[in-house]
Design a protein around this motif. Structure first.
Motif, PDB file in Angstrom:
ATOM      1  N   ASN A  60       0.930  -0.881   0.065  1.00  0.00           N
ATOM      2  CA  ASN A  60       0.005   0.170   0.174  1.00  0.00           C
ATOM      3  C   ASN A  60       0.898   1.452  -0.337  1.00  0.00           C
ATOM      4  O   ASN A  60       2.228   1.354   0.092  1.00  0.00           O
ATOM      5  CB  ASN A  60      -0.591   0.210   1.290  1.00  0.00           C
ATOM      6  CG  ASN A  60       0.086  -0.195   2.277  1.00  0.00           C
ATOM      7  OD1 ASN A  60       0.570  -1.244   3.147  1.00  0.00           O
ATOM      8  ND2 ASN A  60       0.686   1.230   2.934  1.00  0.00           N
ATOM      9  N   VAL A  69      -6.151   5.654  -3.240  1.00  0.00           N
ATOM     10  CA  VAL A  69      -7.068   4.826  -3.300  1.00  0.00           C
ATOM     11  C   VAL A  69      -7.259   4.408  -5.308  1.00  0.00           C
ATOM     12  O   VAL A  69      -6.518   4.622  -5.539  1.00  0.00           O
ATOM     13  CB  VAL A  69      -7.709   4.684  -3.019  1.00  0.00           C
ATOM     14  CG1 VAL A  69      -8.683   5.646  -3.833  1.00  0.00           C
ATOM     15  CG2 VAL A  69      -8.071   2.995  -2.742  1.00  0.00           C
ATOM     16  N   TRP A 207      -1.855  -6.120  -1.930  1.00  0.00           N
ATOM     17  CA  TRP A 207      -3.146  -5.189  -1.510  1.00  0.00           C
ATOM     18  C   TRP A 207      -2.613  -5.756   0.071  1.00  0.00           C
ATOM     19  O   TRP A 207      -2.468  -6.474   0.539  1.00  0.00           O
ATOM     20  CB  TRP A 207      -4.561  -5.933  -3.023  1.00  0.00           C
ATOM     21  CG  TRP A 207      -4.639  -7.206  -1.930  1.00  0.00           C
ATOM     22  CD1 TRP A 207      -4.940  -8.032  -0.817  1.00  0.00           C
ATOM     23  CD2 TRP A 207      -3.882  -8.521  -2.692  1.00  0.00           C
ATOM     24  NE1 TRP A 207      -5.321  -9.441  -0.981  1.00  0.00           N
ATOM     25  CE2 TRP A 207      -4.323  -9.916  -2.025  1.00  0.00           C
ATOM     26  CE3 TRP A 207      -2.973  -8.153  -4.034  1.00  0.00           C
ATOM     27  CZ2 TRP A 207      -4.257 -10.651  -2.535  1.00  0.00           C
ATOM     28  CZ3 TRP A 207      -3.320  -9.679  -4.956  1.00  0.00           C
ATOM     29  CH2 TRP A 207      -3.021 -10.940  -3.977  1.00  0.00           C
ATOM     30  N   VAL A 209      -6.464  -4.788   0.966  1.00  0.00           N
ATOM     31  CA  VAL A 209      -8.200  -4.522   0.763  1.00  0.00           C
ATOM     32  C   VAL A 209      -8.888  -5.656   0.267  1.00  0.00           C
ATOM     33  O   VAL A 209      -7.819  -5.080  -1.709  1.00  0.00           O
ATOM     34  CB  VAL A 209      -8.665  -3.187   0.343  1.00  0.00           C
ATOM     35  CG1 VAL A 209     -10.595  -2.967   0.951  1.00  0.00           C
ATOM     36  CG2 VAL A 209      -8.337  -2.139   1.581  1.00  0.00           C
ATOM     37  N   SER A 211     -11.578  -7.600  -1.724  1.00  0.00           N
ATOM     38  CA  SER A 211     -13.074  -6.374  -2.609  1.00  0.00           C
ATOM     39  C   SER A 211     -13.897  -7.913  -2.037  1.00  0.00           C
ATOM     40  O   SER A 211     -15.083  -7.228  -1.424  1.00  0.00           O
ATOM     41  CB  SER A 211     -13.225  -6.320  -3.687  1.00  0.00           C
ATOM     42  OG  SER A 211     -12.597  -7.581  -4.424  1.00  0.00           O
ATOM     43  N   VAL A 226     -15.470  -3.539   1.021  1.00  0.00           N
ATOM     44  CA  VAL A 226     -14.058  -2.425   0.046  1.00  0.00           C
ATOM     45  C   VAL A 226     -14.510  -1.232   0.996  1.00  0.00           C
ATOM     46  O   VAL A 226     -13.419  -0.634   1.561  1.00  0.00           O
ATOM     47  CB  VAL A 226     -14.542  -1.495  -1.515  1.00  0.00           C
ATOM     48  CG1 VAL A 226     -13.462  -0.705  -1.725  1.00  0.00           C
ATOM     49  CG2 VAL A 226     -14.236  -3.316  -1.893  1.00  0.00           C
ATOM     50  N   VAL A 230     -11.015   1.017   3.387  1.00  0.00           N
ATOM     51  CA  VAL A 230      -9.775   1.240   2.583  1.00  0.00           C
ATOM     52  C   VAL A 230      -9.659   2.612   3.894  1.00  0.00           C
ATOM     53  O   VAL A 230     -10.309   2.594   4.161  1.00  0.00           O
ATOM     54  CB  VAL A 230     -10.899   1.936   1.232  1.00  0.00           C
ATOM     55  CG1 VAL A 230     -10.010   3.147   0.671  1.00  0.00           C
ATOM     56  CG2 VAL A 230     -11.133   1.462  -0.126  1.00  0.00           C
ATOM     57  N   ARG A 231      -8.015   2.631   3.288  1.00  0.00           N
ATOM     58  CA  ARG A 231      -7.551   4.318   3.485  1.00  0.00           C
ATOM     59  C   ARG A 231      -7.268   4.406   3.412  1.00  0.00           C
ATOM     60  O   ARG A 231      -6.681   3.676   1.880  1.00  0.00           O
ATOM     61  CB  ARG A 231      -6.362   3.538   5.417  1.00  0.00           C
ATOM     62  CG  ARG A 231      -7.876   2.142   5.585  1.00  0.00           C
ATOM     63  CD  ARG A 231      -6.611   1.504   6.970  1.00  0.00           C
ATOM     64  NE  ARG A 231      -5.264   2.802   7.708  1.00  0.00           N
ATOM     65  CZ  ARG A 231      -4.261   2.299   8.795  1.00  0.00           C
ATOM     66  NH1 ARG A 231      -4.311   0.573   8.232  1.00  0.00           N
ATOM     67  NH2 ARG A 231      -3.637   3.135   8.491  1.00  0.00           N
ATOM     68  N   SER A 234      -4.471   2.754  -0.456  1.00  0.00           N
ATOM     69  CA  SER A 234      -5.026   1.262  -0.032  1.00  0.00           C
ATOM     70  C   SER A 234      -4.340   0.955  -1.401  1.00  0.00           C
ATOM     71  O   SER A 234      -5.131   2.246  -2.690  1.00  0.00           O
ATOM     72  CB  SER A 234      -6.758   1.379   0.393  1.00  0.00           C
ATOM     73  OG  SER A 234      -6.704   1.130   1.790  1.00  0.00           O
ATOM     74  N   VAL A 236      -6.542  -1.877  -3.275  1.00  0.00           N
ATOM     75  CA  VAL A 236      -7.710  -2.803  -3.223  1.00  0.00           C
ATOM     76  C   VAL A 236      -7.594  -3.914  -4.701  1.00  0.00           C
ATOM     77  O   VAL A 236      -8.113  -3.632  -5.492  1.00  0.00           O
ATOM     78  CB  VAL A 236      -9.178  -2.182  -3.595  1.00  0.00           C
ATOM     79  CG1 VAL A 236     -10.499  -2.793  -3.477  1.00  0.00           C
ATOM     80  CG2 VAL A 236      -8.978  -1.180  -2.409  1.00  0.00           C
ATOM     81  N   LEU A 259     -16.514   7.111  -1.880  1.00  0.00           N
ATOM     82  CA  LEU A 259     -15.180   7.339  -2.316  1.00  0.00           C
ATOM     83  C   LEU A 259     -14.522   8.642  -2.074  1.00  0.00           C
ATOM     84  O   LEU A 259     -13.980   9.048  -1.712  1.00  0.00           O
ATOM     85  CB  LEU A 259     -14.203   5.970  -2.346  1.00  0.00           C
ATOM     86  CG  LEU A 259     -13.617   4.704  -1.646  1.00  0.00           C
ATOM     87  CD1 LEU A 259     -13.208   4.333  -2.159  1.00  0.00           C
ATOM     88  CD2 LEU A 259     -14.117   5.020  -0.226  1.00  0.00           C
TER      89      LEU A 259
END
Length: 280
Positions: A60, A69, A207, A209, A211, A226, A230-231, A234, A236, A259
């Protein structure tokens, strides 16, 4: 693909089922042709090799105030699954790719060489669209470790060749600038595999995250998973195939506006890697 959490040096997620992505490209502004006075493009950012020179692994981007993201999609086709495609099974998802274009979402597509051979027009369309970048997901989609969701395995002495064969398939399909990023089939890797790929000069991309879209029937559940994970920075992992991930397009159409409402900005993996490298 089947998405489950496991650990083989890093989290492993994707199963042996096919996934693929691609769609007829809608008209977009063409890239300007280079001129004699054009500045040569800079090389894509990569991470420095790890201890003892092994292939670096990226999970990440920076967890700072920049709320970026990266959505990534794996275009999988194992080397021995041609008969399924020949029998009429479709592994593309034109609606998903169209949705990404409609929503103007940059994305990174991790593509197998076998998939590029099966769908060269779609591979070329994705590879030449500046909204996307194509990265390497092996040629065969065979596992680089044992016991990886039932995938066949590639021998250690063939690992580098498998990655390089994928790049050759991309070039043959007309993908001009495949990125020096590699995602292990199934996400499964160990130090032996990382060392085998050192001469290829790639950065391994995982990854943070999951999904959960593989074989999912509830798009809202995928979107929630998701959004909950998410941060900033991230990556995904998602899939694009009408047969194995039928809800992904609908989930994306929920994920993207939410998002953005939260202040996130969508980027390609290359931007996250560049940001991570610059902070080291």
């Amino acid at each position: 693909m089947i998405t489950r959490v496991r650990s083989i040096t890093a989290v492993c997620v994707l199963g042996a089922a096919l996934a693929a992505c691609g769609a007829p490209q809608t008209p977009r502004p063409a890239r300007p042709a280079p001129s004699a006075t054009s500045v040569a493009p800079s090389k894509p950012p990569t991470l420095a090799p790890g201890p003892a020179g092994v292939t670096p692994v990226f999970m990440n981007g920076p967890r700072g105030e920049d709320k970026t993201v990266a959505l990534t999609f794996d275009a999988d086709m194992t080397a021995d699954q041609g008969p399924r495609a020949a029998a009429g099974e479709r592994f593309d998802n034109p609606g998903l790719i169209a949705a990404l274009r409609e929503l103007d979402v940059p994305a990174t597509v991790f593509m197998t060489g076998r998939w590029a051979e099966e769908y060269p027009g779609q591979a070329r369309g994705i590879g030449r669209d500046p909204l996307f970048e194509v990265a390497n997901h092996s040629y065969s989609h065979y596992a680089f470790t044992a016991d990886c969701y039932g995938l066949p395995t590639v021998s250690e002495d063939r690992m580098r060749a498998d990655v390089e064969r994928a790049y050759a398939a991309f070039r043959k399909a007309g993908v001009p600038d495949a990125m020096p990023y590699f995602r292990f089939p199934g996400g499964c890797h160990d130090r032996r595999a990382l060392k085998a790929l050192t001469p290829a000069g790639v950065t391994a991309v995982q990854w943070d995250v999951v999904s959960g879209d593989a074989f999912a029937t509830d798009a809202d559940a995928v979107a929630r998973q998701v959004l909950d994970g998410v941060r900033p920075g991230s990556v995904v992992v998602m899939h694009c195939t009408r047969s194995a991930a039928p809800t992904t397009e609908r989930a994306v159409r929920t994920i993207v506006p939410e998002l953005r409402r939260q202040g996130f900005r969508f980027v390609k993996v290359s931007e996250l890697i560049g940001a991570a490298r610059d902070r080291r």
